[in-house]
Design a protein around this motif. Structure first.
Motif, short mmCIF file in Angstrom:
data_model
loop_
_atom_site.label_atom_id
_atom_site.label_comp_id
_atom_site.label_asym_id
_atom_site.label_seq_id
_atom_site.Cartn_x
_atom_site.Cartn_y
_atom_site.Cartn_z
N ILE A 1 0.87 -1.18 0.00
CA ILE A 1 0.00 0.00 0.00
C ILE A 1 0.90 1.23 0.00
N THR A 2 0.87 1.97 -1.08
CA THR A 2 1.74 3.14 -1.23
C THR A 2 1.00 4.40 -0.82
N ASP A 3 1.76 5.48 -0.66
CA ASP A 3 1.14 6.78 -0.38
C ASP A 3 0.23 7.19 -1.53
N THR A 4 0.61 6.81 -2.74
CA THR A 4 -0.25 7.10 -3.90
C THR A 4 -1.59 6.40 -3.78
N ASP A 5 -1.56 5.15 -3.31
CA ASP A 5 -2.81 4.40 -3.10
C ASP A 5 -3.69 5.11 -2.07
N MET B 1 -8.33 8.64 -0.60
CA MET B 1 -8.85 9.86 0.01
C MET B 1 -9.61 10.71 -1.01
N GLN B 2 -9.06 10.77 -2.22
CA GLN B 2 -9.72 11.56 -3.27
C GLN B 2 -11.06 10.95 -3.66
N ARG B 3 -11.11 9.62 -3.74
CA ARG B 3 -12.38 8.96 -4.08
C ARG B 3 -13.42 9.23 -3.02
N ARG B 4 -13.00 9.16 -1.76
CA ARG B 4 -13.94 9.40 -0.67
C ARG B 4 -14.39 10.86 -0.65
N ASP C 1 -12.30 11.01 4.49
CA ASP C 1 -11.37 10.25 5.32
C ASP C 1 -10.06 11.01 5.53
N THR C 2 -9.50 10.84 6.71
CA THR C 2 -8.14 11.29 6.96
C THR C 2 -7.18 10.28 6.33
N HIS C 3 -5.90 10.61 6.36
CA HIS C 3 -4.90 9.70 5.80
C HIS C 3 -4.94 8.35 6.51
N SER C 4 -5.01 8.36 7.84
CA SER C 4 -5.00 7.10 8.58
C SER C 4 -6.28 6.31 8.34
N GLN C 5 -7.41 7.00 8.23
CA GLN C 5 -8.67 6.30 7.96
C GLN C 5 -8.65 5.66 6.57
N ALA C 6 -8.12 6.38 5.61
CA ALA C 6 -8.04 5.84 4.25
C ALA C 6 -7.13 4.62 4.21
N ARG C 7 -6.03 4.68 4.94
CA ARG C 7 -5.12 3.54 4.94
C ARG C 7 -5.77 2.32 5.60
N ARG C 8 -6.46 2.54 6.72
CA ARG C 8 -7.13 1.42 7.38
C ARG C 8 -8.18 0.80 6.46
N GLY C 9 -8.87 1.64 5.71
CA GLY C 9 -9.85 1.12 4.76
C GLY C 9 -9.20 0.27 3.68
#
Length: 306
Positions: A203-207, A212-215, A236-244
């Motif tokens: 999972i990259t920062d780009t992912d 986040m952009q989709r949300r 979503d925040t960055h951490s929320q998006a990553r957890r998703g």
């Protein structure tokens, strides 16, 4: 791990049981899976057995239905039968002492004047606990080779690993057969499976940014549709998006094992995978996914979580 599968004259019994116990749709035209796991897998089994055509809502009986020359996997069909039987309350599992389990909250609820539940008519054996089954369930699981002389058979044990009853208070993770299968899964992993795993655990920062952009776009669309005062979850925040993303990747990793791995055969070649049912929520496959990923990617704890 070799399994002594019974002769193939069980297929007609499986078809009969599934076709009579999956709910019928409106007008009795077909079977409605109602988006419940047991019914979904049952409909899939009827399609794989040549008895039905898949529909968006379930399955439609096929005219001039006949069994395929190559039957679906025996173990997958066993899981389909057991799940449907339990869903329809034709099969109930008991605690090791034979008693009924407590419901959530620690209470047993009975109707006033209702008779007590029947005692188990399937005895504990071969690592499996007691159960009660109706006559039609006893008949089909006996033909499948899961039951003999009122007890679970040896080959039934690992079938139940895939849909483990909580009532039996047991675990297969420490079983040597599971450990051996883990080692085989690690040393014989196909190149295409390993490539897909590498992709899914990365999972990259780009992912994360894309998620986040989709949300954010979905939130903006909802606000435009329902107005600024609508109760809409914020982006979503960055951490929320990553957890998703981590949750989605674990789901996709599970599906690799649902489709391409079985305890008795290890990794399935594409042709063999074609005879497998997509048994999702497979406890054994999920446990093996966790164990394999933990060994292959020890620093990526999210991917090895359940």
């Amino acid at each position: 791990m070799a399994v002594n599968i019974p002769a193939a004259d069980w297929a007609a019994d499986v078809v009969d049981f599934l076709s009579r116990n999956i709910p019928r749709g409106d007008g009795e035209e077909g079977w409605d899976h109602m988006f419940l796991t047991a019914y979904q897998i049952g409909c899939e089994a009827l399609v794989a057995l040549g008895q039905a055509d898949e529909t968006r809502w379930g399955a439609l009986p096929r005219k001039n239905a006949q069994l395929p020359l190559e039957l679906p996997r025996w173990d997958d069909l066993c899981v389909s039968v057991l799940r449907l039987a339990a869903q329809q309350r034709l099969l109930s599992y008991r605690r090791p002492d034979g008693s009924m389990p407590l419901s959530t909250g620690g209470f047993l609820i009975y109707r006033i004047s209702a008779p007590p539940p029947p005692p188990p008519n399937i005895a504990a054996a071969n690592g499996l606990g007691p159960a009660f089954a109706t006559p039609e369930v006893l008949s089909v699981i006996r033909v499948l080779g899961l039951l003999a002389e009122g007890r679970w058979t040896e080959i039934a044990e690992t079938v139940f690993w895939r849909d483990w009853p909580e009532e039996w208070e047991m675990s297969f993770i420490s079983d040597p057969r599971f450990s051996d299968a883990l080692e085989q899964a690690l040393v014989r992993i196909p190149a295409d499976i390993r490539t897909e795993m590498d992709k899914l655990v990365t999972i990259t920062d780009t992912d994360v940014t894309a998620a986040m952009q989709r949300r954010a776009a979905a939130v903006a669309e909802a606000r435009a549709k329902y107005g600024p005062n609508a109760n809409i979850h914020p982006p979503d925040t960055h951490s929320q998006a990553r957890r998703g993303l981590e949750l989605l990747r674990r789901h996709d990793l599970d599906w690799l094992f649902f489709r391409r791995w079985r305890l008795s055969d290890g990794w399935l070649a594409p042709k063999e995978a074609g005879k497998a049912l997509e048994i999702f929520h497979d406890d054994l496959a999920i446990a093996m996914r966790c164990a394999v990923i933990k060994r292959l990617y020890p620093n990526l704890t999210f991917a090895a979580a359940r």
